[in-house]
Design a protein around this motif. Structure first.
Motif, PDB file in Angstrom:
ATOM      1  N   THR A 128     -18.898 108.436  32.839  1.00 40.02           N
ATOM      2  CA  THR A 128     -19.356 108.482  34.445  1.00 40.02           C
ATOM      3  C   THR A 128     -18.333 106.665  34.607  1.00 40.02           C
ATOM      4  OG1 THR A 128     -21.093 107.363  34.145  1.00 40.02           O
ATOM      5  CG2 THR A 128     -21.053 109.760  35.009  1.00 40.02           C
ATOM      6  N   GLY A 129     -18.381 106.170  33.155  1.00 42.13           N
ATOM      7  CA  GLY A 129     -17.548 105.011  33.453  1.00 42.13           C
ATOM      8  C   GLY A 129     -16.816 104.691  32.570  1.00 42.13           C
ATOM      9  N   ARG A 130     -15.828 103.663  33.030  1.00 43.26           N
ATOM     10  CA  ARG A 130     -14.896 103.156  32.135  1.00 43.26           C
ATOM     11  C   ARG A 130     -14.975 101.872  31.552  1.00 43.26           C
ATOM     12  NH1 ARG A 130     -12.398 108.030  29.671  1.00 43.26           N
ATOM     13  NH2 ARG A 130     -12.242 109.387  31.288  1.00 43.26           N
ATOM     14  N   ILE A 131     -14.738 101.854  30.386  1.00 37.48           N
ATOM     15  CA  ILE A 131     -14.274 100.148  30.528  1.00 37.48           C
ATOM     16  C   ILE A 131     -13.198  99.936  29.309  1.00 37.48           C
ATOM     17  CG2 ILE A 131     -16.324  99.669  29.149  1.00 37.48           C
ATOM     18  CD1 ILE A 131     -16.186  96.537  30.464  1.00 37.48           C
TER      19      ILE A 131
ATOM     20  N   PHE B 241     -20.278  94.588  32.586  1.00 38.99           N
ATOM     21  CA  PHE B 241     -20.256  96.499  33.678  1.00 38.99           C
ATOM     22  C   PHE B 241     -21.459  97.544  32.633  1.00 38.99           C
ATOM     23  CE2 PHE B 241     -19.156 100.257  31.559  1.00 38.99           C
ATOM     24  CZ  PHE B 241     -18.714 100.444  32.084  1.00 38.99           C
ATOM     25  N   LEU B 242     -22.067  97.214  32.056  1.00 41.90           N
ATOM     26  CA  LEU B 242     -23.478  97.987  31.358  1.00 41.90           C
ATOM     27  C   LEU B 242     -24.654  97.444  32.450  1.00 41.90           C
ATOM     28  CD1 LEU B 242     -23.206  97.374  27.355  1.00 41.90           C
ATOM     29  CD2 LEU B 242     -22.391  99.681  28.661  1.00 41.90           C
ATOM     30  N   PHE B 243     -24.014  96.093  33.177  1.00 41.18           N
ATOM     31  CA  PHE B 243     -25.263  96.246  34.050  1.00 41.18           C
ATOM     32  C   PHE B 243     -25.333  96.865  35.447  1.00 41.18           C
ATOM     33  CE2 PHE B 243     -26.710  92.979  37.357  1.00 41.18           C
ATOM     34  CZ  PHE B 243     -28.874  93.697  37.282  1.00 41.18           C
ATOM     35  N   ARG B 244     -24.190  97.032  35.527  1.00 39.21           N
ATOM     36  CA  ARG B 244     -23.784  97.961  36.611  1.00 39.21           C
ATOM     37  C   ARG B 244     -23.924  99.326  36.648  1.00 39.21           C
ATOM     38  NH1 ARG B 244     -19.494  93.970  37.029  1.00 39.21           N
ATOM     39  NH2 ARG B 244     -18.114  95.380  36.100  1.00 39.21           N
ATOM     40  N   ALA B 245     -23.615  99.548  35.789  1.00 40.49           N
ATOM     41  CA  ALA B 245     -23.654 101.241  34.865  1.00 40.49           C
ATOM     42  C   ALA B 245     -24.820 101.341  35.253  1.00 40.49           C
ATOM     43  CB  ALA B 245     -23.198 101.467  33.685  1.00 40.49           C
ATOM     44  N   TYR B 246     -26.039 100.567  34.666  1.00 37.22           N
ATOM     45  CA  TYR B 246     -27.670 101.119  34.445  1.00 37.22           C
ATOM     46  C   TYR B 246     -27.725 100.888  35.917  1.00 37.22           C
ATOM     47  CZ  TYR B 246     -32.407  99.944  33.329  1.00 37.22           C
ATOM     48  OH  TYR B 246     -33.667 100.353  33.724  1.00 37.22           O
TER      49      TYR B 246
ATOM     50  N   GLN C  38     -25.647 105.399  36.403  1.00 36.01           N
ATOM     51  CA  GLN C  38     -25.035 106.280  35.427  1.00 36.01           C
ATOM     52  C   GLN C  38     -25.245 106.408  33.829  1.00 36.01           C
ATOM     53  OE1 GLN C  38     -21.153 103.767  35.262  1.00 36.01           O
ATOM     54  NE2 GLN C  38     -21.487 104.146  37.344  1.00 36.01           N
ATOM     55  N   ARG C  39     -25.402 107.538  33.008  1.00 38.39           N
ATOM     56  CA  ARG C  39     -25.534 107.844  31.737  1.00 38.39           C
ATOM     57  C   ARG C  39     -24.854 107.833  30.300  1.00 38.39           C
ATOM     58  NH1 ARG C  39     -29.833 107.954  29.109  1.00 38.39           N
ATOM     59  NH2 ARG C  39     -31.181 109.998  27.917  1.00 38.39           N
ATOM     60  N   TYR C  40     -23.400 108.059  31.207  1.00 39.23           N
ATOM     61  CA  TYR C  40     -22.567 107.711  29.850  1.00 39.23           C
ATOM     62  C   TYR C  40     -21.259 107.703  30.458  1.00 39.23           C
ATOM     63  CZ  TYR C  40     -25.470 111.889  27.975  1.00 39.23           C
ATOM     64  OH  TYR C  40     -26.779 112.622  27.317  1.00 39.23           O
ATOM     65  N   VAL C  41     -21.096 106.363  29.930  1.00 37.76           N
ATOM     66  CA  VAL C  41     -19.560 105.510  29.982  1.00 37.76           C
ATOM     67  C   VAL C  41     -19.140 104.992  28.003  1.00 37.76           C
ATOM     68  CG1 VAL C  41     -20.790 104.396  31.496  1.00 37.76           C
ATOM     69  CG2 VAL C  41     -21.165 103.085  29.012  1.00 37.76           C
TER      70      VAL C  41
ATOM     71  N   VAL D  89     -21.108 105.696  25.224  1.00 37.90           N
ATOM     72  CA  VAL D  89     -22.248 104.636  25.216  1.00 37.90           C
ATOM     73  C   VAL D  89     -23.110 105.469  26.385  1.00 37.90           C
ATOM     74  CG1 VAL D  89     -23.114 102.966  25.642  1.00 37.90           C
ATOM     75  CG2 VAL D  89     -21.256 102.582  24.517  1.00 37.90           C
ATOM     76  N   ARG D  90     -25.050 106.369  25.722  1.00 39.08           N
ATOM     77  CA  ARG D  90     -25.840 106.366  26.178  1.00 39.08           C
ATOM     78  C   ARG D  90     -26.499 105.575  26.511  1.00 39.08           C
ATOM     79  NH1 ARG D  90     -28.419 111.308  24.426  1.00 39.08           N
ATOM     80  NH2 ARG D  90     -28.892 110.202  22.983  1.00 39.08           N
TER      81      ARG D  90
END
Length: 182
Positions: free
Chosen positions: A93-96, A113-118, A122-125, A174-175
């Motif tokens: 659901t996300g890429r960086i 990025f991980l803070f926003r995704a969490y 989002q589960r998998y990036v 990353v999960r």
């Protein structure tokens, strides 16, 4: 030839029960019962010191263990999940992409990025580090260390190298942890 099973002596049973009391029993289990001490005393010159400094004396109540706060650990991604991500059965659901960034820039950008995704659920990036121009890249080595370090541990549950078509050794699946579970 049949094997003869040895039984433990009284001293061995006592010693074993003392050692077993230092271990934490499995959920729903109790500590083993300690056998009765023999009533006869051995002469002073043949008595061996079987005491352990960290063990509670026999018959003394065991103090209740205070539950420790569950430590967050980042592990490798399990194989079925990695396979599903590689085959596209689980959505990324996300890429960086961290190409061309210095370590300081990449660290700050990845953390944001991980803070926003969490927080967006989002589960998998996919984190693309690149392979590096000579040997193993700086970010390729640093990002896994960062993911296992303290500020990232609260968001990251596990990670693993990506499949070849997602970047191979130059990218990581990353999960993220589920929100509210820490």
């Amino acid at each position: 030839m049949s094997r003869r099973r040895k039984s433990l002596t009284e001293e061995d049973l006592i010693l074993w029960s003392r050692v077993a009391r230092t271990a934490v029993p499995l959920k729903g289990r109790t500590y083993p019962e300690e056998p009765e001490q023999p009533a006869t005393k051995a002469p002073a010159d043949t008595v061996q010191d079987l005491s352990f400094p960290a063990v509670t004396p026999v018959g003394a109540p065991i103090p209740p263990q205070t539950p420790k706060k569950k430590e967050l650990v980042v592990r490798k991604l399990d194989q079925p999940t990695r396979t599903k991500l590689a085959k596209g059965r689980l959505e990324i659901t996300g890429r960086i992409d961290l190409h061309g960034m210095t370590q300081d820039e990449a660290h700050a950008v990845l953390q944001a990025f991980l803070f926003r995704a969490y927080h967006s659920g989002q589960r998998y990036v996919l984190v693309i580090t690149g392979k590096g121009s000579t040997g193993e890249g700086v970010l390729r080595r640093a990002v896994p260390r960062w993911l296992a370090s303290d500020p990232f541990r609260q968001y990251v549950g596990s990670y693993e190298d990506a499949a070849r078509h997602h970047g191979g050794h130059g990218a990581l699946y990353v999960r993220l942890r589920k929100r509210g579970i820490r």
